[in-house]
Design a protein around this motif. Sequence first.
Motif, PDB file in Angstrom:
ATOM      1  N   ARG A 181     -33.568  47.632 -35.147  1.00 47.32           N
ATOM      2  CA  ARG A 181     -32.805  47.756 -33.903  1.00 47.32           C
ATOM      3  C   ARG A 181     -32.556  49.219 -33.564  1.00 47.32           C
ATOM      4  O   ARG A 181     -32.595  49.633 -32.414  1.00 47.32           O
ATOM      5  N   ALA A 235     -37.107  45.018 -32.299  1.00 44.30           N
ATOM      6  CA  ALA A 235     -36.470  43.749 -32.604  1.00 44.30           C
ATOM      7  C   ALA A 235     -37.332  43.016 -33.612  1.00 44.30           C
ATOM      8  O   ALA A 235     -38.527  43.274 -33.730  1.00 44.30           O
ATOM      9  N   ASP A 286     -30.244  47.264 -23.869  1.00 37.34           N
ATOM     10  CA  ASP A 286     -31.127  46.691 -24.877  1.00 37.34           C
ATOM     11  C   ASP A 286     -31.183  45.189 -24.645  1.00 37.34           C
ATOM     12  O   ASP A 286     -30.214  44.476 -24.895  1.00 37.34           O
TER      13      ASP A 286
END
Lengths: 670, 127
Positions: free
Chosen positions: A494, A499, A647
């Motif tokens: 992250r 991811a 994000d």
Amino acid sequence: MIPDDLQQLFVEEATDLLRDFEEGVLELEQASDSVEALNRVFRAAHTLKGASGMLGFTDIARFTHFLETLLLRLRKRELTVSVGVVEYLLRASDLLRRLVDGAREGRAVPADDVADMEAAGRVYTRGATPPDAPGAAPAAEPALAEAGRETHYVVRFHPPDDLLLRGLDPLRLLDALESVGTLLEVEVDTSRLPALADMDPERTYFGFTCRLATARPVASIEACFDVVGGREALTIEPAAAGEPSGAGRGVPAHRGSLPSREPGAPIGGEAATFRVSAAKVDRLVNLVGEIAVTQSMVEQVVTAATPDRLIRLEGLITEMRRHCRELEERVMAVRMVPIQTVFGRFPRLIRDLAAALGKDVWLETSGDDTELDRSVIEQITDPLTHLVRNAVDHGIEPPDVRRQAGKGASGCVTLAAYQRSGSIYIEVADDGRGLDRDRILAKAWETGLIAAGASPADEDVFAVIFQPGFSTAAVVSEISGRGVGMDVVNRNIRRLGGAISVQSAPGRGTRFTVRLPLTLASLDGQALRVGPETYVLPLGSIVESLRPRRDNFQTVLGGAESLMLRGEVLPVLRLHRVFGVTPAVDDPLRSLAVIVEHDGRRLALLVDELLEQQQVVIKSLDANFHAVDGVGGATILGDGRVALILDVAGLIALGRMRQPPRPVPHGAAR
Amino acid sequence: MSARILVVEDSRVMRQMVRTALEPDGYDLHEREDGRQALDAIPSVAPALVITDVNMPEMDGLSLVRAIRTLAPFRFVPVLVLTTESGDDMKRAGRAAGATGWIVKPFDPNQLREVVARVLRARAARR
């Protein structure tokens, strides 16, 4: 003193050579009669010997010299490539790596470690003729020639205090001892050291106790001290190998290896330099040349500016913009490194792990030449290593279990890297037992990560393993370490703006997919406004935007909102609630829903309005803030304002968390 | 015009060491990483002297010496072998291949400078 740049060059070259060495050895393990592999190993050792000898890293030169003796025997077929030899060569390469690291950090590796490794290898070199001795390795010769008959001695000596006055240097005594055998340990005896005020700088106060390994008789040790006289101050006793010299009063001394710089300040620090292909640099140089030419043309046009030339100017500026954009891309490309640099370390890791666990594991890699930003490569190494370890340790079953399950006895770990739509994907997959849904669910209920009794879809259950504090390993495995688990992997990924997701099927295996941004430096963004604030969404994650209508926007029990879009129910997140700002409009039906997607999951974000699209430079917030869910970084917009970059993966996670737990699906749900 | 020297060596460290030793004397140094590259480069570089390692990938140093000795315009170019190999057999093989001199690594930079100067002087005198 070796110049820093040369030392750094040495460290880089040695690192490459050791990789060659190890790869060659692993090749030999697969094909023991491969002349090519043996040559590769031999050449690596040989070149390393030459370079280290030249720079005065005598421990490396001596040890590689010893390895050459062994490798020559393999070459002459006096020795065959056995499991033992492969194992030994791999351990030898580990030791060499430590020695090279030591050279870089100005820190000595204990002489015993090298001596032990040499001793362990003698079973393979016994009776061999050593290769031509390089100048750097004379001291090793007696030990090699008379291998197997070495005795360890404890030599204690306290020189007369007028030694220096007589023009003699106590350090020369140690040199003399070293010419007789190998000094394994030297300890300084400071018991006669007077107070500073009483000290006469021209006198000798130190004595020493050392451990010497030699095949020569005691008389030749004594002979070293002949010049000094005063035998009464000398004792020589045989010592059992491995027994410490026993001088409890001294301080250990590492002669000749005084750190030349502060430890912890590596010269060849990995971030310091890296190599770039000549083609990339050439292209950059060309491009800069083109920009310079265009720039001078602009200047000419401007100097003799007439209204009719404006069109020409416009054309030139467009061209310059194109060049600048390309220059930017090319400069970024200079930082790109093939992922092979990470993948390359796994064959060895998997081999060692599998051996330790009694498993049989194959490794398959693809996309080795996929390029990633250098800083991403550095930071992704640990998480990937963790995933690979897990795959071998927890994923792949032991051979008998696999056979019972009707699978091949050897398991397969697959590493794949590829680029797709502005992201890099790295997959770590195994064909092992798969994740245990029931156990994970039970644990998630217990820890409250999933509401007790709820039974969400597989992907939501599996996603729990990335949560802090979650671990199902009943037995803390020695290999995968303790405590540090998938949550750390998740956090590290992250932090890179990436991811991780997981898919698994019982008995068929587990696949982790890591998605990383192509570059850490910039992204194509969509600016949007919420109240007085501007935010930026990565353009690639936006699916569409629309205005919610009364018939597709609904609020369910518990306050959660959702948007019905072509038969799909999307969770809704009001961005102003996430960041606590006052929106221009609070009525969802008058705001704009931006549908974003990540890894097949979608979410509707409510915002006031969309602004322009622009390329933004990403500034990390790490230095000043803890990771904030939903925020990937910050940027400075064209008009000078600061905006947060959203994000999407984090927002989707937030959006799902705000949904009430799904009811247990009924068999006849549809 | 400074003498042009072709240094053939697969180790970057070693190339740098040779450069450090010889550069102050003002030579025009060219570097190649193995015998094959060196052989390809010789017609365009046209060196006055070649310094080569022995153990290299692709083409080793002794094969390079042999190949140079068959290249009509360059067959008399002096070749110094710079290697960790110090055995008499290897040196004999080197001489048989046509090497001009043999320097054992680790080398003393001053010794290398002297030998290079001497070889180049001898060559100039012959011309």
